[in-house]
Write a protein that holds these residues in place. Structure first.
Motif, PDB file in Angstrom:
ATOM      1  N   LYS A  32       0.836  -1.202   0.000  1.00 43.55           N
ATOM      2  CA  LYS A  32       0.000   0.000   0.000  1.00 43.55           C
ATOM      3  C   LYS A  32       0.876   1.260   0.000  1.00 43.55           C
ATOM      4  CE  LYS A  32      -3.580   2.323   2.766  1.00 43.55           C
ATOM      5  NZ  LYS A  32      -4.418   2.236   3.989  1.00 43.55           N
ATOM      6  N   ASN A  33       0.457   2.248  -0.773  1.00 40.08           N
ATOM      7  CA  ASN A  33       1.114   3.555  -0.893  1.00 40.08           C
ATOM      8  C   ASN A  33       2.423   3.535  -1.691  1.00 40.08           C
ATOM      9  OD1 ASN A  33      -0.911   4.889   0.571  1.00 40.08           O
ATOM     10  ND2 ASN A  33       0.086   4.401   2.516  1.00 40.08           N
ATOM     11  N   MET A  34       2.789   2.390  -2.221  1.00 41.18           N
ATOM     12  CA  MET A  34       3.984   2.337  -3.064  1.00 41.18           C
ATOM     13  C   MET A  34       3.675   2.970  -4.421  1.00 41.18           C
ATOM     14  SD  MET A  34       7.148   1.508  -3.566  1.00 41.18           S
ATOM     15  CE  MET A  34       7.553   0.408  -2.187  1.00 41.18           C
ATOM     16  N   VAL A  35       4.619   3.762  -4.931  1.00 46.21           N
ATOM     17  CA  VAL A  35       4.471   4.402  -6.244  1.00 46.21           C
ATOM     18  C   VAL A  35       5.059   3.488  -7.312  1.00 46.21           C
ATOM     19  CG1 VAL A  35       5.091   6.370  -7.693  1.00 46.21           C
ATOM     20  CG2 VAL A  35       4.527   6.717  -5.280  1.00 46.21           C
ATOM     21  N   VAL A  36       4.277   3.249  -8.353  1.00 47.11           N
ATOM     22  CA  VAL A  36       4.750   2.472  -9.497  1.00 47.11           C
ATOM     23  C   VAL A  36       5.064   3.447 -10.630  1.00 47.11           C
ATOM     24  CG1 VAL A  36       4.118   0.780 -11.263  1.00 47.11           C
ATOM     25  CG2 VAL A  36       3.464   0.400  -8.880  1.00 47.11           C
ATOM     26  N   LYS A  37       6.284   3.401 -11.127  1.00 41.37           N
ATOM     27  CA  LYS A  37       6.711   4.277 -12.220  1.00 41.37           C
ATOM     28  C   LYS A  37       6.638   3.519 -13.548  1.00 41.37           C
ATOM     29  CE  LYS A  37       7.821   8.080 -10.041  1.00 41.37           C
ATOM     30  NZ  LYS A  37       7.161   9.361 -10.343  1.00 41.37           N
ATOM     31  N   ILE A  38       6.059   4.180 -14.549  1.00 36.59           N
ATOM     32  CA  ILE A  38       5.918   3.607 -15.889  1.00 36.59           C
ATOM     33  C   ILE A  38       6.821   4.413 -16.816  1.00 36.59           C
ATOM     34  CG2 ILE A  38       4.285   3.093 -17.745  1.00 36.59           C
ATOM     35  CD1 ILE A  38       2.129   3.312 -15.354  1.00 36.59           C
ATOM     36  N   PRO A  39       7.909   3.834 -17.319  1.00 38.98           N
ATOM     37  CA  PRO A  39       8.903   4.593 -18.101  1.00 38.98           C
ATOM     38  C   PRO A  39       8.457   4.824 -19.546  1.00 38.98           C
ATOM     39  CG  PRO A  39       9.594   2.313 -17.916  1.00 38.98           C
ATOM     40  CD  PRO A  39       8.328   2.440 -17.103  1.00 38.98           C
ATOM     41  N   VAL A  40       7.502   5.742 -19.727  1.00 42.45           N
ATOM     42  CA  VAL A  40       6.873   5.972 -21.032  1.00 42.45           C
ATOM     43  C   VAL A  40       7.907   6.306 -22.101  1.00 42.45           C
ATOM     44  CG1 VAL A  40       5.274   7.467 -22.296  1.00 42.45           C
ATOM     45  CG2 VAL A  40       4.715   6.709 -19.971  1.00 42.45           C
ATOM     46  N   TYR A  41       8.822   7.201 -21.801  1.00 38.86           N
ATOM     47  CA  TYR A  41       9.812   7.645 -22.783  1.00 38.86           C
ATOM     48  C   TYR A  41      10.717   6.486 -23.198  1.00 38.86           C
ATOM     49  CZ  TYR A  41      13.316  10.715 -24.940  1.00 38.86           C
ATOM     50  OH  TYR A  41      14.169  11.330 -25.817  1.00 38.86           O
ATOM     51  N   PHE A  42      11.180   5.726 -22.225  1.00 38.30           N
ATOM     52  CA  PHE A  42      12.072   4.614 -22.559  1.00 38.30           C
ATOM     53  C   PHE A  42      11.344   3.521 -23.321  1.00 38.30           C
ATOM     54  CE2 PHE A  42      13.835   0.418 -21.689  1.00 38.30           C
ATOM     55  CZ  PHE A  42      15.115   0.588 -22.201  1.00 38.30           C
ATOM     56  N   LEU A  43      10.117   3.204 -22.924  1.00 36.70           N
ATOM     57  CA  LEU A  43       9.363   2.168 -23.623  1.00 36.70           C
ATOM     58  C   LEU A  43       9.190   2.516 -25.099  1.00 36.70           C
ATOM     59  CD1 LEU A  43       6.611   1.428 -20.945  1.00 36.70           C
ATOM     60  CD2 LEU A  43       8.447  -0.121 -21.652  1.00 36.70           C
ATOM     61  N   ALA A  44       9.109   3.806 -25.413  1.00 34.41           N
ATOM     62  CA  ALA A  44       8.956   4.239 -26.805  1.00 34.41           C
ATOM     63  C   ALA A  44      10.285   4.272 -27.555  1.00 34.41           C
ATOM     64  CB  ALA A  44       8.306   5.623 -26.846  1.00 34.41           C
ATOM     65  N   HIS A  45      11.408   4.055 -26.831  1.00 34.61           N
ATOM     66  CA  HIS A  45      12.728   4.072 -27.468  1.00 34.61           C
ATOM     67  C   HIS A  45      13.543   2.817 -27.131  1.00 34.61           C
ATOM     68  CE1 HIS A  45      11.556   8.354 -27.396  1.00 34.61           C
ATOM     69  NE2 HIS A  45      12.297   8.484 -28.462  1.00 34.61           N
ATOM     70  N   ASP A  46      12.895   1.818 -26.590  1.00 38.96           N
ATOM     71  CA  ASP A  46      13.597   0.604 -26.177  1.00 38.96           C
ATOM     72  C   ASP A  46      14.143  -0.131 -27.404  1.00 38.96           C
ATOM     73  OD1 ASP A  46      14.508  -1.765 -25.141  1.00 38.96           O
ATOM     74  OD2 ASP A  46      12.720  -2.177 -23.938  1.00 38.96           O
ATOM     75  N   PRO A  47      15.460  -0.232 -27.556  1.00 37.93           N
ATOM     76  CA  PRO A  47      16.030  -0.893 -28.739  1.00 37.93           C
ATOM     77  C   PRO A  47      15.713  -2.385 -28.805  1.00 37.93           C
ATOM     78  CG  PRO A  47      17.751  -0.403 -27.136  1.00 37.93           C
ATOM     79  CD  PRO A  47      16.506   0.271 -26.651  1.00 37.93           C
ATOM     80  N   ASP A  48      15.301  -2.972 -27.677  1.00 35.98           N
ATOM     81  CA  ASP A  48      14.903  -4.377 -27.686  1.00 35.98           C
ATOM     82  C   ASP A  48      13.538  -4.582 -28.330  1.00 35.98           C
ATOM     83  OD1 ASP A  48      17.250  -5.016 -26.395  1.00 35.98           O
ATOM     84  OD2 ASP A  48      16.355  -4.952 -24.392  1.00 35.98           O
ATOM     85  N   TYR A  49      12.790  -3.495 -28.532  1.00 36.07           N
ATOM     86  CA  TYR A  49      11.457  -3.585 -29.130  1.00 36.07           C
ATOM     87  C   TYR A  49      11.385  -2.846 -30.465  1.00 36.07           C
ATOM     88  CZ  TYR A  49       6.380  -3.443 -29.586  1.00 36.07           C
ATOM     89  OH  TYR A  49       5.094  -3.582 -30.061  1.00 36.07           O
ATOM     90  N   TRP A  50      11.986  -1.655 -30.530  1.00 37.58           N
ATOM     91  CA  TRP A  50      11.920  -0.823 -31.740  1.00 37.58           C
ATOM     92  C   TRP A  50      13.222  -0.916 -32.518  1.00 37.58           C
ATOM     93  CZ3 TRP A  50       7.144   1.322 -32.306  1.00 37.58           C
ATOM     94  CH2 TRP A  50       6.381   1.527 -31.168  1.00 37.58           C
TER      95      TRP A  50
END
Length: 440
Positions: free
Chosen positions: A335-353
């Protein structure tokens, strides 16, 4: 007297008290920095010098390289400290999809830090409010962005764009370059204010310093919206003001940045620009005008806009706060833990793009093959951007009308792609640049 003060400050008792206080502070910080370790979540060691792990987190020059290193070192889930506050960074798309949708009831809110950054009025904005208040205001504002309402704003956008075309025509005739950020920012501000306030306010002729604009904005805080939003009856005056500020701020700057960055991309990729112009010409010839349906049906335009938003997303990261102890794909999130979603990196991840820093609209041809967790320019799930359709319509309409009459090309001093960006309230080009504009 002075000697007495100095001796008192540096007496044995004073030194002992100061030492005890410093030890207690250090012990408190050490305890705070043990949370991720107790949860068994791998992370880089925090330090006072790095303010936990914060140094460099808002620099797009280093964030992708750093996140790639952390991902390859620790896997798809790891932790970090923003000051003393721990958070969990998740790259696993299945887990992110659950957090956004299936487990949304456990992750409905953004972190409290935002409520301390935006000021009193903005604390009523959709991006920061929580719980039932968010549901009520979201429900009240949603009809404003319904398709029928958006179609009614087409004439407003068309009217604002007519002034932009005159500005570009003057630049083309004189052979002078134009400041892309300034022109598109003034256009976006003109559109959002005219749409929101239900009045004609020309911000373009005076470079965004129209005195009438300031008058209308001041009136906003005394009488609320004059346009369709003013019909809302389920939100208070303060809530109306907070969300008006949000719509004007986010609606103007984010749209302007996308248009600015796309003009830059097209200037350096003339083959893509010509192909897009051919689609624009064909659509205009078949339909005789640009309206909601004709613009929405332009496939290559959508590909170019999507690729621009992938290359230059609005935000570096998104975040959610865990409402109660939850397990997501075997990961325990307290409870109260912050989850970070790395939007910028996910859009530039060389393992995917493939070639993530290259502008390739063709990769967006089949959106069913694009994981929406890898490409989320407007967020995802119930808390996705409420103005997404309006922003897309404004951007596409602006590009249709400008590219039908003009072409963009770089100047000698125009920075080469990819553009360097910095994070302010959103991700913006690091430096202003000029482009040449020529009539077709």
């Amino acid at each position: 007297m002075l000697l007495w003060i100095v001796s008192a400050l540096f007496s044995t008792e004073s030194i002992c008290i100061a030492t005890v206080i410093l030890c207690l502070i250090r012990y408190y910080i050490h305890r705070k920095w043990q949370r991720l370790q107790k949860l068994g979540i791998p992370h880089e060691p925090p330090s006072l010098w790095n303010v936990g792990n914060m140094r460099g987190v808002f620099s797009t020059d280093t964030v992708c390289q750093k996140m790639l290193e952390l991902k390859r070192k620790y896997g798809l889930v790891y932790g970090c400290y923003f000051g003393l506050e721990p958070c969990i960074v998740i790259h696993d798309t299945d887990m992110l999809r659950q957090i956004y949708t299936k487990e949304f009831h456990n992750f409905p809110d953004r972190q409290k830090l935002l409520t301390r950054l935006h000021g009193k009025d903005m604390n009523h904005g959709l991006i920061v409010i929580r719980g039932n208040k968010w549901k009520r205001i979201r429900l009240a504002l949603s009809p404003t962005f319904a398709i029928m309402k958006l179609k009614q704003t087409f004439t407003i956008i068309d009217h604002c764009l007519a002034r932009t075309l005159k500005i570009l025509d003057r630049k083309s005739s004189s052979g002078l370059p134009f400041d892309a950020k300034r022109v598109f920012s003034n256009l976006a501000l003109d559109v959002i204010v005219s749409s929101a306030l239900g009045t004609t306010v020309d911000t373009q002729s005076s470079g965004g310093r129209d005195t009438r604009l300031m008058t209308e904005l001041k009136n906003l805080f005394t009488r609320g919206f004059a346009g369709p939003v003013g019909m809302l009856c389920r939100i208070t005056r303060d809530e109306l003001i907070g969300n008006a500020m949000l719509m004007i701020g986010a609606g103007f700057d984010n749209s302007a940045n996308v248009m600015t960055c796309m003009a830059h991309c097209l200037a350096f990729h003339p083959n893509i620009q010509v192909k897009l112009q051919q689609e624009i010409d064909d659509t205009f010839r078949d339909k005789g005008c640009f309206d909601y349906d004709s613009v929405k049906g332009m496939k290559y335009l959508e590909m170019c806009v999507n690729e621009t938003m992938r290359l230059y997303p609005v935000f570096i990261r998104n975040g959610r706060v865990c409402r109660k102890d939850t397990v997501v794909n075997g990961l325990y999130i307290p409870k109260n833990m912050v989850v970070k979603i790395p939007v910028y990196f996910l859009a530039h991840d060389p393992d995917y793009w493939e070639d993530p820093w290259e502008y390739k609209p063709e990769r967006m041809e089949d959106m069913s093959q694009i994981d929406p967790m890898r490409f989320q320019p407007f967020g995802f799930g119930p808390r996705g951007c409420i103005g997404m359709k309006f922003a897309e319509m404004e951007i596409k309409m602006a590009l249709c009308l400008t590219l039908r009459e003009f072409s963009f090309s770089p100047c000698e001093d125009t920075p080469r792609p990819p553009l360097k960006t910095i994070f302010k309230m959103a991700l913006v080009p690091k430096e202003e640049f000029r482009l040449k504009v020529t009539r077709r």
